[in-house]
Scaffold this motif. Structure first.
Motif, PDB file in Angstrom:
ATOM      1  N   ASN A 136       0.849  -1.178   0.000  1.00 46.88           N
ATOM      2  CA  ASN A 136       0.000   0.000   0.000  1.00 46.88           C
ATOM      3  C   ASN A 136       0.895   1.242   0.000  1.00 46.88           C
ATOM      4  O   ASN A 136       1.753   1.379   0.871  1.00 46.88           O
ATOM      5  CB  ASN A 136      -0.896  -0.006   1.239  1.00 46.88           C
ATOM      6  N   GLU A 233      -6.873  -4.330   1.327  1.00 46.23           N
ATOM      7  CA  GLU A 233      -6.194  -3.148   0.789  1.00 46.23           C
ATOM      8  C   GLU A 233      -4.820  -3.430   0.205  1.00 46.23           C
ATOM      9  O   GLU A 233      -4.268  -2.578  -0.494  1.00 46.23           O
ATOM     10  CB  GLU A 233      -6.082  -2.075   1.883  1.00 46.23           C
ATOM     11  N   TYR A 234      -4.259  -4.600   0.485  1.00 48.63           N
ATOM     12  CA  TYR A 234      -2.909  -4.900   0.026  1.00 48.63           C
ATOM     13  C   TYR A 234      -2.891  -6.080  -0.955  1.00 48.63           C
ATOM     14  O   TYR A 234      -2.465  -5.941  -2.098  1.00 48.63           O
ATOM     15  CB  TYR A 234      -2.001  -5.240   1.218  1.00 48.63           C
TER      16      TYR A 234
END
Length: 390
Positions: A136, A233-234
């Motif tokens: 991220n 999110e990653y």
């Protein structure tokens, strides 16, 4: 060899600061020429990526025609495609994302926002268009730009290799198994190290503000809060685009084409991990590199640590520097982290002269030699040099 150089405590840190800041003043302002240099490197990286996918297209096209590729021809082309994809992957991180997220081009007149620290790879479409990886961008900025650069070689440096591998060094694991682990880890380290570690460092920043205990590890379980963030999110954004969406773009050529694209993409990911591991890890990890027990006490001492805690590789031409992700100027980069890449070639001679003036060792060696030295440190055969703040 080290005995001929001045000792840490004997270096005139005040004069070192003066001399380095004179070099900084001589650099001048960032120009359109510096930005054009970045755009050229970006084109090189994109061209490598598109060339890799084009070769996959050619392979798939030949597979559905009367011309059948032999096993040797297929794998030759497949490995070429994977290598080009891997080079493009590393270039996007090292030659583009890295300097932009340091703010190296923020002061270019009328620079598009997407090439600034405030606009590059932000949430939404820009994350996918600018730099989609296991990492991220927000977490990497804090882990790398702040914690690594301003705590180089300290226990709080999240990229202190010797600290991070104490569990292996202190274990009773046979030496052959340690080497095997390091080699296997090198092929997956962006996912297995950088993704969770950058998230952990960012989480600990928030915990310090709330005066909460620091996290010492990160939970991979998608059913727990932190693990869910890691996956959402990653891991999943990159996995879904790189390993699902893009391979399925080859569906008009048949399922075999999709499968070929998937396999070649997996190989490319492994190559990108090995390439990035090679040019990143040895920068600060070998028996002739220093570590520090306490924070620096002055700006001059900070500068000194960037020199004594870093090593350069072979430098010179744009091709050589591109292949190293411009990480072959690590000493200059740690002294001037927000400098455009094109400027490092220009200031390197000045830094060599400065180190000679202060009787400081300016380390610069072949990246493969430095990698061997780093592996020896990682398996516990050697140690970083230790210096306490004076």
């Amino acid at each position: 060899m080290r005995s001929k150089y001045a000792k840490y405590e004997n270096i005139n840190k005040e004069q070192l600061q003066v001399d380095i800041e004179k070099i900084k003043e001589s650099i001048g302002t960032v120009t359109q020429e510096d930005f054009n240099h970045l755009l050229k490197l970006e084109r090189w990286g994109r061209s490598s990526t598109f060339s890799g996918y084009f070769i996959i297209f050619i392979i798939s096209l030949l597979e559905i025609t009367s011309y059948a590729l032999g096993s040797f021809s297929f794998w030759t082309l497949a490995l070429l495609a994977a290598t080009l994809l891997g080079v493009g992957n590393v270039s996007r991180w090292a030659n583009v994302a890295h300097p932009i997220l340091h703010g190296a081009y923020d002061r270019v007149p009328n620079v598009p926002k997407r090439y600034t620290k405030a606009g590059f790879a932000k949430k939404g479409s820009r994350r996918y268009l600018d730099w989609l990886d296991w990492i991220n961008p927000e977490a990497w900025i804090y882990e790398h730009n702040i914690m690594h650069h301003y705590h180089l070689g300290e226990d709080t440096d999240p990229d202190n290799v010797e600290n991070n591998l104490q569990w292996l060094i202190r274990s009773k694991t046979p030496m052959w198994a340690r080497y095997l682990f390091v080699y296997a880890f090198a092929g997956t380290w962006k996912l297995t190290y950088y993704a969770p570690n950058t998230l952990k460092i960012l989480e600990n920043k928030k915990r310090r503000k709330l005066k909460m205990p620091q996290a010492t590890s990160y939970d991979w379980s998608p059913f727990k809060r932190n693990g869910a963030i890691l996956w959402k999110e990653y891991i999943l954004p990159y996995f879904c685009v790189r390993f699902v969406l893009i391979p399925f773009l080859f569906i008009p050529l048949g399922l075999e084409a999709v499968f070929n694209a998937f396999i070649i993409t997996l190989i490319a990911e492994y190559i990108a991990n090995l390439h990035s591991f090679l040019v990143i890890v040895p920068n600060h990890s070998a028996e002739d590199i220093y570590r520090f027990d306490t924070p620096h006490k002055s700006q001059g001492e900070f500068y000194l640590r960037q020199i004594m805690g870093s090593v350069n590789y072979t430098t010179g031409t744009n091709i050589i520097d591109f292949s190293h992700g411009w990480l072959n100027y690590q000493i200059e980069h740690h002294l001037f982290p927000n400098l455009p890449l094109s400027q490092y070639q220009k200031i390197q001679p000045l830094m060599k002269e400065l180190c000679a003036k202060h009787n400081l060792e300016y380390r610069q060696e072949n990246v493969f030699k430095r990698m061997k030295m780093s592996v020896e440190l990682m398996v516990g055969k050697t140690k970083l040099l230790k210096v306490e703040s004076i």
